[in-house]
Design a protein around this motif. Structure first.
Motif, PDB file in Angstrom:
ATOM      1  N   SER A 232      -0.749  -4.901   7.278  1.00 50.70           N
ATOM      2  CA  SER A 232      -1.985  -5.390   6.808  1.00 50.70           C
ATOM      3  C   SER A 232      -2.348  -6.798   7.001  1.00 50.70           C
ATOM      4  O   SER A 232      -1.327  -7.633   7.613  1.00 50.70           O
TER       5      SER A 232
ATOM      6  N   ARG B 134      -0.793   3.513   9.050  1.00 50.53           N
ATOM      7  CA  ARG B 134      -1.664   3.976   8.125  1.00 50.53           C
ATOM      8  C   ARG B 134      -2.580   5.043   8.732  1.00 50.53           C
ATOM      9  O   ARG B 134      -2.234   5.282   9.910  1.00 50.53           O
TER      10      ARG B 134
ATOM     11  N   GLY C 270      -6.220   2.634   8.927  1.00 52.42           N
ATOM     12  CA  GLY C 270      -6.601   2.150   7.473  1.00 52.42           C
ATOM     13  C   GLY C 270      -8.017   1.532   7.309  1.00 52.42           C
ATOM     14  O   GLY C 270      -9.048   2.221   7.953  1.00 52.42           O
ATOM     15  N   ASP C 271      -8.142   0.230   7.119  1.00 52.97           N
ATOM     16  CA  ASP C 271      -9.445  -0.187   6.982  1.00 52.97           C
ATOM     17  C   ASP C 271      -9.736  -1.370   8.243  1.00 52.97           C
ATOM     18  O   ASP C 271     -10.691  -1.892   8.331  1.00 52.97           O
TER      19      ASP C 271
ATOM     20  N   ASP D 122       0.928  -1.166   0.123  1.00 42.52           N
ATOM     21  CA  ASP D 122      -0.152  -0.076  -0.107  1.00 42.52           C
ATOM     22  C   ASP D 122       1.001   1.351   0.067  1.00 42.52           C
ATOM     23  O   ASP D 122       0.245   2.235   0.382  1.00 42.52           O
TER      24      ASP D 122
ATOM     25  N   ARG E 232       3.409   2.433   1.727  1.00 45.31           N
ATOM     26  CA  ARG E 232       3.787   2.904   2.965  1.00 45.31           C
ATOM     27  C   ARG E 232       5.433   2.523   3.105  1.00 45.31           C
ATOM     28  O   ARG E 232       5.740   1.534   2.579  1.00 45.31           O
TER      29      ARG E 232
END
Lengths: 256, 243
Positions: free
Chosen positions: A201, A28, A49-50, A20, A22
Motif C-alpha cells: 500500500s 490485492r 486494489g485502489d 488491510d 492481507r
C-alpha cells in the motif's frame, strides 16, 4: 512520525498483520479491463486494489535506428499524472517515472516477447514503432507492477491499423496482432526489517528498506531485474525474493 | 442535398450517449468521470491546498488552477506527445475561465484548488467533456459553488444546425462546418465559455446557441444525478427509502 509508522508496520509484520488484512505475500484484487480507449491500438485499465493505471499502445511507422535497420522499435513512457497522487507534480517525467518506464521497458525488451524483425516494413527505411504509454489515475502503492502488467495486457490486445501506400489509416484496424512470443510479468518483492512482502500500500511503500523487481517469462526465465530502496540485500535475501516472485508471477499471468 | 443523416441516426438536437460518475479517484478531494460518445474525461480536484511558489499566492482569495491533458494514446490520429502543448495550455486557460464564475474561494486566501483533467479517449468535444467532469469534481470536493457548469458543443454542419458534434462532423468536407464549444451556468443561462472555428452567419449562430438551451437541462440532470448517486450509496435516497 514516519519512523513511528515504520516500526509499527514492522511489529505488525512480525505478527503477520497488514493494515488491510492481507498476508505478506498476498496481492490485492487485480482487475484488468480491456479496450478502454478506442483510439489506441490496444488499451487496458489495470486496478490493483485502489491503484489504477491506464495503458495505451499506439503504432506508428518511422525510420529504424541505424544500428538495427531491420528491427522495429519499442518505446515505454510513464506519466505520473498529478491526478493520481497529491505529491505528483505537473511537468516532464521525474526520476521515479523514468526509472519505472525503463524497468517496464527492460522486461519487454529483454524477454524478446515481440519479434522486432517482424515489425520491419522496409529495411533501413520503415519499421513499426510500438509506443506504450502508462498513465496513472490513482496511486495507492505498487504502480510498478500495475504498469508492467498493464503494458503486457495492452500489447496482447493491440491490433495493427490499416497500412496502405505508405500511409496509416487509424480509423480502420486490421485483425492482425503484434508478433508476440512470450508473456513476461514483473513482480516486485519488498523488504522491510527482516520481512519480505509484495504489493505494498502507499504507507508500506513509503517505508521500505529495499525492493527487487523481477521479471520472468512463462518458463521461469528471469529477463530483467532492478533493485531499489536505500538498504542493501544479501545473497540469501535475493534467493528468497526470487522464489517469491516466481510463484506470484504465475498468479498474475493467469489474470491476463 | 446537404447534410442529412448523423451517425447512428442521431437527431440534430440529440446528445451522444452519456455516462457520468463521481468519486472515481480515491486520492483526490473530489473527482468525476464524464463520457459522451467516444470522448471520455476524468477530472480530479486537489485542494484548497498550499500554493507554491509563494509569489503566485493571492492574499484576498484562493485561486483556481486547471490543467487539461490528453493521454498520449487518446487522439483520433497519431500519438499525442506527452506534456503541455499550445493547444492544451489554451484549453486549460479557457476551462479555468469557464469554471471560475461559479466557484467561491474567498475563504481560502493564498490557497489553490487544482483541477486536473485527463482525456482517455477523444472523438471531438473534449474540452466540453472536461469542463462537465471538472464542475462535478469541484462539487464532489465540497468547494463552495453557486451552480454547476454545463458544457457542450453546438455548430453547423453544411446546412444543418446541430448539437454535440463528433469528429466526423467536425471534419465534414462537403460543406461549411462551424464548431462552437460553449459552457453555460444552467440557473442563469449565462455563457462562461464561447469559442468557435469554421464559418457561420449571424442568424445561424444565434440559432445554434439557442439550440444549446434544449440540451443543457439534460446534461445538468445527468451531472446532478451522478453527484447524488455517490452519496446515496451510503444512506437512503431522497424519498427516505433505504437502498
Amino acid at each position: 512520525m514516519a519512523d513511528d509508522l515504520k516500526s509499527h508496520l514492522i511489529s505488525s509484520f512480525e505478527k503477520n498483520i497488514r493494515f488491510d488484512n492481507r498476508g505478506l505475500l498476498d496481492f490485492r484484487n487485480v482487475v484488468i479491463e480491456y479496450n478502454v480507449s478506442k483510439n489506441a491500438e490496444g488499451s487496458v485499465r489495470v486496478k490493483i486494489g485502489d491503484t489504477e493505471v491506464i495503458v495505451g499502445v499506439k503504432l506508428m511507422v518511422d525510420k529504424p535506428f541505424p544500428d538495427t535497420p531491420d528491427h522495429g522499435v519499442i518505446m515505454v513512457n510513464t506519466e505520473f499524472l498529478p491526478m493520481a497522487n497529491p505529491d505528483f507534480e505537473s511537468g516532464p517525467p521525474g526520476i521515479e517515472a523514468i526509472e519505472q518506464a525503463r524497468v517496464v521497458d527492460r522486461g519487454i525488451r529483454e524477454s524478446k516477447m515481440i519479434d522486432l524483425k517482424k515489425l520491419c516494413i522496409k529495411k533501413g527505411e520503415k519499421v513499426w514503432i510500438v509506443s506504450i504509454d502508462v498513465c496513472t489515475l490513482n496511486d495507492d502503492g505498487n504502480l510498478l507492477d500495475a504498469s508492467a502488467l498493464g503494458a503486457m495486457a495492452a500489447l496482447k490486445v493491440a491490433k495493427f491499423p490499416e497500412y496502405e501506400n505508405d500511409e496509416i489509416n487509424y480509423k480502420t484496424h486490421t485483425n492482425t496482432k503484434l508478433p508476440m512470443k512470450k508473456q513476461p510479468v514483473a513482480v516486485t518483492v519488498y523488504k522491510m526489517g527482516k520481512h519480505f512482502f509484495v504489493d505494498p500500500s502507499k504507507e508500506e511503500e513509503q517505508n521500505i528498506d529495499a525492493r527487487l523487481t523481477i521479471t520472468t517469462t512463462e518458463d521461469n526465465t528471469i529477463c530483467a531485474l532492478q533493485k531499489g530502496g536505500d538498504f542493501p540485500l544479501t545473497l540469501d535475501d535475493i534467493a528468497n525474493m526470487l522464489d517469491i516472485a516466481t510463484k506470484i508471477s504465475k498468479e498474475l499471468r493467469s489474470k491476463l | 442535398m446537404g447534410y442529412s443523416k448523423r451517425t447512428n441516426n442521431r437527431g440534430f438536437d440529440e446528445l451522444r450517449k452519456i455516462e457520468a460518475k463521481t468519486g472515481v479517484i480515491k486520492n483526490a478531494d473530489g473527482s468525476a468521470y464524464f463520457k459522451i460518445g467516444n470522448t471520455a474525461a476524468y477530472a480530479a480536484v486537489y485542494g484548497p491546498r498550499n500554493l507554491y511558489p509563494k509569489f503566485l499566492q493571492n492574499p484576498s482569495t484562493g485561486i483556481l488552477r486547471c490543467n487539461y491533458n490528453m493521454m498520449p494514446f487518446s487522439g483520433t490520429g497519431e500519438r499525442v506527445r506527452p506534456g503541455p502543448s499550445r493547444r492544451s495550455k489554451e484549453i486549460s486557460l479557457v476551462t479555468e475561465k469557464a469554471l471560475l464564475p461559479v466557484v467561491d474561494l474567498k475563504e481560502f486566501p493564498n490557497a489553490v484548488v487544482d483541477v486536473f483533467i485527463e482525456l482517455i479517449e477523444t472523438d471531438a468535444g473534449s474540452r466540453c467533456a472536461g469542463i462537465c467532469a471538472a464542475s462535478m469534481a469541484l462539487a464532489d470536493a465540497g468547494i463552495t459553488m453557486k451552480d454547476l457548469v454545463v458544457a457542450v458543443s453546438v455548430g453547423k454542419v453544411d446546412d444543418k444546425v446541430a448539437v454535440d458534434l463528433d469528429y466526423d462532423e467536425e471534419a465534414y468536407e462537403d460543406g461549411p462546418v462551424s464548431d462552437i464549444p460553449l459552457a453555460i451556468i444552467p440557473s442563469t443561462g449565462e455563457f462562461t465559455l464561447l469559442q468557435m472555428d469554421g464559418e457561420i452567419s449571424k442568424d445561424d449562430l444565434i440559432k445554434a446557441l439557442s439550440l444549446s438551451k434544449k440540451v443543457v437541462p439534460k446534461l445538468y440532470e445527468i451531472q446532478k444525478k451522478a453527484l447524488s448517486e455517490k452519496y446515496k450509496l451510503y444512506g437512503s435516497d431522497t424519498n427516505g427509502n433505504e437502498e
